[in-house]
Design a protein around this motif. Structure first.
Motif, mmCIF file in Angstrom:
data_model
loop_
_atom_site.group_PDB
_atom_site.id
_atom_site.type_symbol
_atom_site.label_atom_id
_atom_site.label_comp_id
_atom_site.label_asym_id
_atom_site.label_seq_id
_atom_site.Cartn_x
_atom_site.Cartn_y
_atom_site.Cartn_z
ATOM 1 N N LEU A 127 90.536 50.937 -7.857
ATOM 2 C CA LEU A 127 91.786 51.053 -8.611
ATOM 3 C C LEU A 127 91.649 50.473 -10.011
ATOM 4 O O LEU A 127 92.153 51.053 -10.986
ATOM 5 N N GLU A 128 90.969 49.337 -10.136
ATOM 6 C CA GLU A 128 90.749 48.738 -11.461
ATOM 7 C C GLU A 128 89.918 49.665 -12.345
ATOM 8 O O GLU A 128 90.221 49.841 -13.531
ATOM 9 N N HIS A 129 88.882 50.255 -11.771
ATOM 10 C CA HIS A 129 88.033 51.177 -12.530
ATOM 11 C C HIS A 129 88.858 52.353 -13.047
ATOM 12 O O HIS A 129 88.770 52.714 -14.227
ATOM 13 N N VAL A 130 89.666 52.932 -12.174
ATOM 14 C CA VAL A 130 90.481 54.082 -12.568
ATOM 15 C C VAL A 130 91.546 53.671 -13.585
ATOM 16 O O VAL A 130 91.869 54.443 -14.481
ATOM 17 N N SER A 131 92.058 52.454 -13.481
ATOM 18 C CA SER A 131 93.059 52.012 -14.465
ATOM 19 C C SER A 131 92.449 51.919 -15.864
ATOM 20 O O SER A 131 93.145 52.131 -16.845
ATOM 21 N N ARG A 132 91.151 51.626 -15.950
ATOM 22 C CA ARG A 132 90.463 51.536 -17.248
ATOM 23 C C ARG A 132 89.900 52.878 -17.709
ATOM 24 O O ARG A 132 90.012 53.246 -18.868
ATOM 25 N N GLU A 133 89.255 53.593 -16.774
ATOM 26 C CA GLU A 133 88.466 54.773 -17.127
ATOM 27 C C GLU A 133 89.130 56.100 -16.783
ATOM 28 O O GLU A 133 88.670 57.140 -17.225
ATOM 29 N N GLY A 134 90.153 56.075 -15.936
ATOM 30 C CA GLY A 134 90.753 57.312 -15.439
ATOM 31 C C GLY A 134 89.942 57.867 -14.276
ATOM 32 O O GLY A 134 88.867 57.373 -13.960
ATOM 33 N N LEU A 135 90.480 58.889 -13.651
ATOM 34 C CA LEU A 135 89.799 59.525 -12.528
ATOM 35 C C LEU A 135 88.767 60.514 -13.044
ATOM 36 O O LEU A 135 89.036 61.278 -13.969
ATOM 37 N N ALA A 136 87.597 60.510 -12.425
ATOM 38 C CA ALA A 136 86.523 61.414 -12.823
ATOM 39 C C ALA A 136 86.368 62.525 -11.791
ATOM 40 O O ALA A 136 86.577 62.315 -10.592
ATOM 41 N N GLY A 137 86.015 63.702 -12.255
ATOM 42 C CA GLY A 137 85.727 64.815 -11.356
ATOM 43 C C GLY A 137 86.884 65.116 -10.427
ATOM 44 O O GLY A 137 88.039 65.175 -10.837
ATOM 45 N N GLN A 138 86.572 65.282 -9.161
ATOM 46 C CA GLN A 138 87.571 65.627 -8.150
ATOM 47 C C GLN A 138 88.151 64.397 -7.437
ATOM 48 O O GLN A 138 88.930 64.534 -6.503
ATOM 49 N N HIS A 139 87.755 63.207 -7.871
ATOM 50 C CA HIS A 139 88.254 61.995 -7.215
ATOM 51 C C HIS A 139 89.769 61.904 -7.317
ATOM 52 O O HIS A 139 90.357 62.239 -8.340
ATOM 53 N N HIS A 140 90.387 61.484 -6.246
ATOM 54 C CA HIS A 140 91.807 61.158 -6.207
ATOM 55 C C HIS A 140 92.027 60.233 -5.016
ATOM 56 O O HIS A 140 91.188 60.163 -4.121
ATOM 57 N N PHE A 141 93.106 59.489 -5.049
ATOM 58 C CA PHE A 141 93.321 58.457 -4.039
ATOM 59 C C PHE A 141 94.606 58.691 -3.261
ATOM 60 O O PHE A 141 95.626 59.076 -3.829
ATOM 61 N N TYR A 142 94.546 58.422 -1.980
ATOM 62 C CA TYR A 142 95.728 58.290 -1.129
ATOM 63 C C TYR A 142 95.894 56.796 -0.901
ATOM 64 O O TYR A 142 94.948 56.126 -0.480
ATOM 65 N N LEU A 143 97.059 56.296 -1.176
ATOM 66 C CA LEU A 143 97.357 54.889 -0.979
ATOM 67 C C LEU A 143 98.553 54.795 -0.035
ATOM 68 O O LEU A 143 99.643 55.260 -0.366
ATOM 69 N N THR A 144 98.336 54.244 1.150
ATOM 70 C CA THR A 144 99.383 54.109 2.151
ATOM 71 C C THR A 144 99.807 52.656 2.216
ATOM 72 O O THR A 144 98.959 51.758 2.238
ATOM 73 N N PHE A 145 101.120 52.439 2.228
ATOM 74 C CA PHE A 145 101.613 51.066 2.247
ATOM 75 C C PHE A 145 102.909 50.977 3.017
ATOM 76 O O PHE A 145 103.641 51.955 3.161
ATOM 77 N N ARG A 146 103.182 49.777 3.502
ATOM 78 C CA ARG A 146 104.436 49.498 4.201
ATOM 79 C C ARG A 146 105.518 49.307 3.153
ATOM 80 O O ARG A 146 105.348 48.547 2.212
ATOM 81 N N THR A 147 106.626 49.993 3.321
ATOM 82 C CA THR A 147 107.742 49.881 2.386
ATOM 83 C C THR A 147 108.728 48.798 2.802
ATOM 84 O O THR A 147 109.605 48.433 2.029
ATOM 85 N N GLU A 159 106.883 53.267 5.993
ATOM 86 C CA GLU A 159 105.562 53.488 5.412
ATOM 87 C C GLU A 159 105.596 54.706 4.505
ATOM 88 O O GLU A 159 106.339 55.651 4.751
ATOM 89 N N MET A 160 104.781 54.664 3.469
ATOM 90 C CA MET A 160 104.746 55.739 2.490
ATOM 91 C C MET A 160 103.305 55.924 2.025
ATOM 92 O O MET A 160 102.565 54.949 1.911
ATOM 93 N N THR A 161 102.926 57.160 1.782
ATOM 94 C CA THR A 161 101.617 57.461 1.213
ATOM 95 C C THR A 161 101.839 58.144 -0.128
ATOM 96 O O THR A 161 102.585 59.119 -0.207
ATOM 97 N N THR A 200 106.743 57.178 8.032
ATOM 98 C CA THR A 200 106.805 58.490 7.395
ATOM 99 C C THR A 200 105.958 58.389 6.141
ATOM 100 O O THR A 200 105.476 57.329 5.793
ATOM 101 N N SER A 201 105.781 59.485 5.439
ATOM 102 C CA SER A 201 104.952 59.428 4.241
ATOM 103 C C SER A 201 105.488 60.350 3.163
ATOM 104 O O SER A 201 106.275 61.238 3.420
ATOM 105 N N ALA A 202 105.000 60.118 1.960
ATOM 106 C CA ALA A 202 105.315 60.987 0.827
ATOM 107 C C ALA A 202 104.046 61.198 0.044
ATOM 108 O O ALA A 202 103.152 60.385 0.078
#
Length: 177
Positions: free
Chosen positions: A38-58, A76-78, A145-147
């Motif tokens: 997450l820190e890398h992406v916050s500085r450099e952005g997402l490269a190529g086809q990379h993308h993240f699913y982040l699931t957390f308790r609401t 819960e939400m994704t 549930t998720s979003a």
């Protein structure tokens, strides 16, 4: 060469109880990997086809999301960090991740305590991490549930939404745990 203290898979009948908290250490290390990504992406952005699913308790203290999302996803939400998100920030000292996303055309900043995160995945490389909540998990209901946010950054689903299964993105082969 045989080892009388071999605890490899298949020798479970004789596995001693560990006096060291290996499971806790692994959870902390895996969360460290997630935070570095997450820190890398916050500085450099997402490269190529990379993308993240982040699931957390609401429903845990410290989670800051709009009331309408909390009503829609009470446990819960994704979220998907892919094309349109902003201000991704990891504050290790405060133990939170924050990110801007749009839901129904309305921009929102989500603040998620790291301890509330239950899953992280990068589906482009079939990488998935699952985190245990420990004692907190027993205090709150287990249903969820998720979003998702997508190119249009619209939240998907309603109060009866389906959980996004991350099993399809798990790495195949032996688990490091």
């Amino acid at each position: 060469m045989a080892d009388d203290h071999d605890n490899t898979t298949g020798n479970d009948a004789f596995s001693p109880t560990s006096l060291l908290p290996y499971d806790q250490w692994l959870q902390e290390a895996y969360k460290g990997v997630m935070l570095k990504a997450l820190e890398h992406v916050s500085r450099e952005g997402l490269a190529g086809q990379h993308h993240f699913y982040l699931t957390f308790r609401t429903d845990l203290p410290g989670v800051q999301i709009p009331d309408r999302l909390r009503a829609q996803y009470p446990h819960e939400m994704t979220i998907v960090l892919q094309h349109q998100f902003w201000d991704l920030n990891v504050d290790r000292k405060a133990g939170v991740v924050s990110v801007g996303l749009s839901f129904g055309g309305v921009g929102s900043i989500l603040v998620i305590p790291v301890r509330a995160i239950t899953g992280f995945a990068d589906p482009s490389i079939h990488f998935n991490l699952h985190f245990e909540l420990g004692e907190v998990a027993e205090e709150v209901p287990a249903d969820s549930t998720s979003a998702e946010t997508d190119d249009n950054t619209e939240a998907q689903g309603d109060s009866s939404s389906q959980v996004v299964s991350l099993d399809a993105f798990r790495r195949k082969g032996p688990s490091p745990a």
